[in-house]
Design a protein around this motif. Sequence first.
Motif, mmCIF file in Angstrom:
data_model
loop_
_atom_site.group_PDB
_atom_site.id
_atom_site.type_symbol
_atom_site.label_atom_id
_atom_site.label_comp_id
_atom_site.label_asym_id
_atom_site.label_seq_id
_atom_site.Cartn_x
_atom_site.Cartn_y
_atom_site.Cartn_z
ATOM 1 N N UNK A 6 39.851 60.775 48.041
ATOM 2 C CA UNK A 6 38.417 60.571 47.818
ATOM 3 C C UNK A 6 37.957 59.252 48.404
ATOM 4 N N UNK A 7 38.654 58.174 48.100
ATOM 5 C CA UNK A 7 38.236 56.864 48.607
ATOM 6 C C UNK A 7 38.375 56.776 50.129
ATOM 7 N N UNK A 8 39.427 57.366 50.676
ATOM 8 C CA UNK A 8 39.598 57.368 52.131
ATOM 9 C C UNK A 8 38.453 58.111 52.808
ATOM 10 N N UNK A 9 38.071 59.258 52.242
ATOM 11 C CA UNK A 9 36.984 60.044 52.817
ATOM 12 C C UNK A 9 35.648 59.305 52.701
ATOM 13 N N UNK A 10 35.383 58.689 51.566
ATOM 14 C CA UNK A 10 34.123 57.971 51.397
ATOM 15 C C UNK A 10 34.052 56.743 52.303
ATOM 16 N N UNK A 11 35.167 56.058 52.485
ATOM 17 C CA UNK A 11 35.211 54.952 53.446
ATOM 18 C C UNK A 11 34.958 55.462 54.865
ATOM 19 N N UNK A 69 21.102 54.692 53.860
ATOM 20 C CA UNK A 69 22.229 53.768 54.036
ATOM 21 C C UNK A 69 23.258 54.017 52.934
ATOM 22 N N UNK A 70 24.517 54.095 53.325
ATOM 23 C CA UNK A 70 25.580 54.423 52.376
ATOM 24 C C UNK A 70 26.690 53.391 52.432
ATOM 25 N N UNK A 71 27.130 52.980 51.263
ATOM 26 C CA UNK A 71 28.320 52.144 51.129
ATOM 27 C C UNK A 71 29.215 52.810 50.100
ATOM 28 N N UNK A 72 30.470 53.000 50.441
ATOM 29 C CA UNK A 72 31.404 53.656 49.528
ATOM 30 C C UNK A 72 31.637 52.787 48.293
ATOM 31 N N UNK A 73 32.087 53.401 47.191
ATOM 32 C CA UNK A 73 32.380 52.613 45.987
ATOM 33 C C UNK A 73 33.364 51.467 46.254
ATOM 34 N N UNK A 74 34.379 51.700 47.088
ATOM 35 C CA UNK A 74 35.318 50.617 47.407
ATOM 36 C C UNK A 74 34.636 49.546 48.239
ATOM 37 N N UNK A 75 33.722 49.957 49.098
ATOM 38 C CA UNK A 75 32.957 49.000 49.887
ATOM 39 C C UNK A 75 32.074 48.142 49.015
ATOM 40 N N UNK A 76 31.520 48.741 47.959
ATOM 41 C CA UNK A 76 30.693 47.970 47.012
ATOM 42 C C UNK A 76 31.527 46.938 46.293
ATOM 43 N N UNK A 77 32.762 47.293 45.948
ATOM 44 C CA UNK A 77 33.654 46.331 45.272
ATOM 45 C C UNK A 77 33.936 45.132 46.153
ATOM 46 N N UNK A 78 34.092 45.379 47.451
ATOM 47 C CA UNK A 78 34.416 44.274 48.348
ATOM 48 C C UNK A 78 33.203 43.370 48.567
#
Length: 80
Positions: A6-11, A69-78
């Motif tokens: 999931x995280x890989x796909x969203x990234x 505009x989209x930022x993945x959940x992991x991108x938001x954490x960073x």
Amino acid sequence: RGGIFTHSMLLAIGELQREGEEVYSVGKLYNKTLKKDNEVFNSEQSICLQCSPGFMPNQMAWPLVPKEAYTSPMGLRSLS
């Protein structure tokens, strides 16, 4: 939450958007997902793609492309 796939796909979706991709195939997203898995997680998990006989993943458009505009959940954490 979510798993490695999931995280890989969203990234991957976020990266495709940053690259200016507004329409892309299931195959292109799959390849970018594998790239993100290797870059971020380097997991031993096998991410596989299957399709119907006579049909190729690069022949089907991915239907869930963000319009805004989209930022993945992991991108938001960073970012925090």
